[in-house]
Write a protein that holds these residues in place. Sequence first.
Motif, PDB file in Angstrom:
ATOM      1  N   ILE A  18      -9.433  10.017  10.000  1.00  0.00           N
ATOM      2  CA  ILE A  18      -9.836   9.642  11.351  1.00  0.00           C
ATOM      3  C   ILE A  18      -9.736   8.126  11.453  1.00  0.00           C
ATOM      4  CG2 ILE A  18     -11.707   9.577  13.035  1.00  0.00           C
ATOM      5  CD1 ILE A  18     -12.731  12.169  11.792  1.00  0.00           C
ATOM      6  N   ARG A  19      -8.900   7.656  12.338  1.00  0.00           N
ATOM      7  CA  ARG A  19      -8.703   6.216  12.524  1.00  0.00           C
ATOM      8  C   ARG A  19      -9.427   5.762  13.783  1.00  0.00           C
ATOM      9  NH1 ARG A  19      -2.873   4.012  11.713  1.00  0.00           N
ATOM     10  NH2 ARG A  19      -3.642   4.115   9.576  1.00  0.00           N
ATOM     11  N   PHE A  20     -10.164   4.637  13.627  1.00  0.00           N
ATOM     12  CA  PHE A  20     -10.856   4.044  14.760  1.00  0.00           C
ATOM     13  C   PHE A  20     -10.102   2.803  15.231  1.00  0.00           C
ATOM     14  CE2 PHE A  20     -14.222   6.650  13.117  1.00  0.00           C
ATOM     15  CZ  PHE A  20     -14.942   7.016  14.253  1.00  0.00           C
ATOM     16  N   ASP A  21      -9.794   2.751  16.496  1.00  0.00           N
ATOM     17  CA  ASP A  21      -9.258   1.567  17.147  1.00  0.00           C
ATOM     18  C   ASP A  21     -10.324   1.110  18.122  1.00  0.00           C
ATOM     19  OD1 ASP A  21      -7.893  -0.409  18.435  1.00  0.00           O
ATOM     20  OD2 ASP A  21      -6.118   0.788  18.900  1.00  0.00           O
ATOM     21  N   ASN A  22     -11.074   0.071  17.703  1.00  0.00           N
ATOM     22  CA  ASN A  22     -12.329  -0.263  18.366  1.00  0.00           C
ATOM     23  C   ASN A  22     -13.235   0.961  18.272  1.00  0.00           C
ATOM     24  OD1 ASN A  22     -11.753  -2.993  19.111  1.00  0.00           O
ATOM     25  ND2 ASN A  22     -10.386  -2.191  20.706  1.00  0.00           N
ATOM     26  N   ASP A  23     -13.665   1.556  19.367  1.00  0.00           N
ATOM     27  CA  ASP A  23     -14.541   2.719  19.287  1.00  0.00           C
ATOM     28  C   ASP A  23     -13.844   4.013  19.693  1.00  0.00           C
ATOM     29  OD1 ASP A  23     -14.241   2.124  21.940  1.00  0.00           O
ATOM     30  OD2 ASP A  23     -16.359   2.295  22.475  1.00  0.00           O
ATOM     31  N   ILE A  24     -12.505   3.977  19.667  1.00  0.00           N
ATOM     32  CA  ILE A  24     -11.727   5.167  20.009  1.00  0.00           C
ATOM     33  C   ILE A  24     -11.205   5.799  18.731  1.00  0.00           C
ATOM     34  CG2 ILE A  24      -9.730   6.045  21.247  1.00  0.00           C
ATOM     35  CD1 ILE A  24      -9.993   3.652  23.142  1.00  0.00           C
ATOM     36  N   ALA A  25     -11.581   7.059  18.504  1.00  0.00           N
ATOM     37  CA  ALA A  25     -11.204   7.764  17.283  1.00  0.00           C
ATOM     38  C   ALA A  25      -9.993   8.660  17.530  1.00  0.00           C
ATOM     39  CB  ALA A  25     -12.365   8.601  16.779  1.00  0.00           C
ATOM     40  N   SER A  26      -9.128   8.729  16.527  1.00  0.00           N
ATOM     41  CA  SER A  26      -7.997   9.654  16.593  1.00  0.00           C
ATOM     42  C   SER A  26      -7.767  10.228  15.207  1.00  0.00           C
ATOM     43  CB  SER A  26      -6.733   8.949  17.097  1.00  0.00           C
ATOM     44  OG  SER A  26      -6.413   7.840  16.284  1.00  0.00           O
ATOM     45  N   GLU A  27      -7.382  11.489  15.146  1.00  0.00           N
ATOM     46  CA  GLU A  27      -7.123  12.160  13.880  1.00  0.00           C
ATOM     47  C   GLU A  27      -5.629  12.094  13.605  1.00  0.00           C
ATOM     48  OE1 GLU A  27      -7.678  16.615  12.095  1.00  0.00           O
ATOM     49  OE2 GLU A  27      -9.353  15.750  13.249  1.00  0.00           O
ATOM     50  N   ILE A  28      -5.264  11.472  12.448  1.00  0.00           N
ATOM     51  CA  ILE A  28      -3.850  11.287  12.140  1.00  0.00           C
ATOM     52  C   ILE A  28      -3.605  11.547  10.660  1.00  0.00           C
ATOM     53  CG2 ILE A  28      -3.571   9.529  13.948  1.00  0.00           C
ATOM     54  CD1 ILE A  28      -3.514   7.435  11.667  1.00  0.00           C
ATOM     55  N   GLN A  29      -2.334  11.621  10.289  1.00  0.00           N
ATOM     56  CA  GLN A  29      -1.920  11.701   8.893  1.00  0.00           C
ATOM     57  C   GLN A  29      -1.677  10.290   8.372  1.00  0.00           C
ATOM     58  OE1 GLN A  29      -1.156  14.243   6.646  1.00  0.00           O
ATOM     59  NE2 GLN A  29      -1.940  15.866   7.985  1.00  0.00           N
ATOM     60  N   ASP A  30      -2.305   9.949   7.249  1.00  0.00           N
ATOM     61  CA  ASP A  30      -2.060   8.668   6.606  1.00  0.00           C
ATOM     62  C   ASP A  30      -1.386   8.932   5.266  1.00  0.00           C
ATOM     63  OD1 ASP A  30      -2.089   5.920   6.367  1.00  0.00           O
ATOM     64  OD2 ASP A  30      -4.080   5.852   5.446  1.00  0.00           O
ATOM     65  N   THR A  31      -0.817   7.882   4.677  1.00  0.00           N
ATOM     66  CA  THR A  31      -0.139   7.988   3.390  1.00  0.00           C
ATOM     67  C   THR A  31      -0.929   7.216   2.344  1.00  0.00           C
ATOM     68  OG1 THR A  31       1.987   8.091   4.546  1.00  0.00           O
ATOM     69  CG2 THR A  31       2.046   7.645   2.194  1.00  0.00           C
ATOM     70  N   VAL A  32      -1.232   7.864   1.242  1.00  0.00           N
ATOM     71  CA  VAL A  32      -1.996   7.221   0.171  1.00  0.00           C
ATOM     72  C   VAL A  32      -1.215   7.312  -1.138  1.00  0.00           C
ATOM     73  CG1 VAL A  32      -4.218   7.691   1.255  1.00  0.00           C
ATOM     74  CG2 VAL A  32      -3.271   9.338  -0.366  1.00  0.00           C
ATOM     75  N   ALA A  33      -1.486   6.361  -2.033  1.00  0.00           N
ATOM     76  CA  ALA A  33      -0.815   6.348  -3.337  1.00  0.00           C
ATOM     77  C   ALA A  33      -1.426   7.404  -4.253  1.00  0.00           C
ATOM     78  CB  ALA A  33      -0.932   4.968  -3.982  1.00  0.00           C
ATOM     79  N   ILE A  34      -0.580   8.056  -5.049  1.00  0.00           N
ATOM     80  CA  ILE A  34      -1.034   9.048  -6.017  1.00  0.00           C
ATOM     81  C   ILE A  34      -1.512   8.332  -7.282  1.00  0.00           C
ATOM     82  CG2 ILE A  34      -0.284  10.914  -7.545  1.00  0.00           C
ATOM     83  CD1 ILE A  34       1.627  11.790  -5.348  1.00  0.00           C
ATOM     84  N   GLU A  35      -2.671   8.757  -7.785  1.00  0.00           N
ATOM     85  CA  GLU A  35      -3.231   8.218  -9.026  1.00  0.00           C
ATOM     86  C   GLU A  35      -3.229   9.340 -10.059  1.00  0.00           C
ATOM     87  OE1 GLU A  35      -7.178   5.662 -10.422  1.00  0.00           O
ATOM     88  OE2 GLU A  35      -7.008   6.458  -8.388  1.00  0.00           O
ATOM     89  N   TYR A  36      -2.551   9.108 -11.188  1.00  0.00           N
ATOM     90  CA  TYR A  36      -2.254  10.172 -12.145  1.00  0.00           C
ATOM     91  C   TYR A  36      -2.701   9.746 -13.542  1.00  0.00           C
ATOM     92  CZ  TYR A  36       0.815  13.280 -14.933  1.00  0.00           C
ATOM     93  OH  TYR A  36       1.327  14.187 -15.824  1.00  0.00           O
ATOM     94  N   PRO A  37      -3.663  10.472 -14.149  1.00  0.00           N
ATOM     95  CA  PRO A  37      -4.069  10.149 -15.520  1.00  0.00           C
ATOM     96  C   PRO A  37      -3.108  10.765 -16.531  1.00  0.00           C
ATOM     97  CG  PRO A  37      -5.467  11.883 -14.644  1.00  0.00           C
ATOM     98  CD  PRO A  37      -4.496  11.527 -13.552  1.00  0.00           C
ATOM     99  N   LEU A  38      -2.663   9.971 -17.477  1.00  0.00           N
ATOM    100  CA  LEU A  38      -1.727  10.423 -18.510  1.00  0.00           C
ATOM    101  C   LEU A  38      -2.284  10.040 -19.875  1.00  0.00           C
ATOM    102  CD1 LEU A  38       1.101  11.578 -19.277  1.00  0.00           C
ATOM    103  CD2 LEU A  38       1.937   9.204 -19.173  1.00  0.00           C
ATOM    104  N   THR A  39      -2.562  11.043 -20.697  1.00  0.00           N
ATOM    105  CA  THR A  39      -3.085  10.804 -22.036  1.00  0.00           C
ATOM    106  C   THR A  39      -1.954  10.862 -23.051  1.00  0.00           C
ATOM    107  OG1 THR A  39      -5.252  11.727 -21.476  1.00  0.00           O
ATOM    108  CG2 THR A  39      -4.668  11.635 -23.811  1.00  0.00           C
ATOM    109  N   VAL A  40      -1.863   9.825 -23.870  1.00  0.00           N
ATOM    110  CA  VAL A  40      -0.810   9.714 -24.882  1.00  0.00           C
ATOM    111  C   VAL A  40      -1.410  10.021 -26.249  1.00  0.00           C
ATOM    112  CG1 VAL A  40       0.879   8.193 -25.959  1.00  0.00           C
ATOM    113  CG2 VAL A  40       0.375   7.966 -23.518  1.00  0.00           C
TER     114      VAL A  40
END
Length: 269
Positions: free
Chosen positions: A12-34
């Motif tokens: 949910i993104r707020f532009d001032n006090d106006i809310a809108s539901e949108i798709q955002d892009t986030v980075a993937i965080e991946y644990p790798l055990t060696v």
Amino acid sequence: MTDFVKQEWQIIRFDNDIASEIQDTVAIEYPLTVSLNGSEFATMVCSPTHLQELIIGFLASEGVIRSTKDIQSLQIDETGGFAHVELVTPIDPKNVDHSKRVIGSCCGKSRQFYFQSDVKTAKTIMSQLTIRVDQCFKLMEALQLQSEHFHDTGGVHNAALATADDLLYVHTDIGRHNALDKVYGRVLTDHVPLKDKVIVFSGRVSSEVLLKVSKIGVGIIISKSAPTDLALELARDLNITVIGFARDQKMNVYTHPERIYERVSSQGL
């Protein structure tokens, strides 16, 4: 493993006090055990791309291997998040301390704090490569153009191995040190000669980053961000040219400026 380092997230993104539901892009965080020869060695949190290069570069950076010839086998369980490495000469992971600090001498010029593995693997760079100011700008612009995952997520770093004219390899990761390890792994895998190479980098040049550049064996790092004082002390001792804030046709040369020259100047001045 997918080549993607991002995924969609409903927000949910707020532009001032106006809310809108949108798709955002986030980075993937991946644990790798060696694991090394059946014993757990380290867990890295990374982006799930170029994992083989990451593992090879990480092990070389930690002083566990010197080349890919030291690895008998490397198997990655992408679903489980494990990498199983068999070394030609087994070591006891308990004897590889990558947290204990020692005071080492660097070229006899000054005493700096290193991790124990850094004492064995940090190198003084003897490269005579020089590069023009305009070439530095072009390399940084090229890195920015290839930084689509950063533009989408704002959550990743990019590191590239380059000549003075072109980017050769570009690697992306949520960790700036991981991005450099991926470059290092590619260098070792492809047996890349380094005397005419530079590192182009998106992140802050910390002492850890500077030491990784030294271990890779490159004498010039160009970053769009800032260095730290300890990084510059190490760069001065290890004969590495550090360029920071390379953006908008401006840049700062902090150490060993003899490698940088203007188009109209005589090379080497």
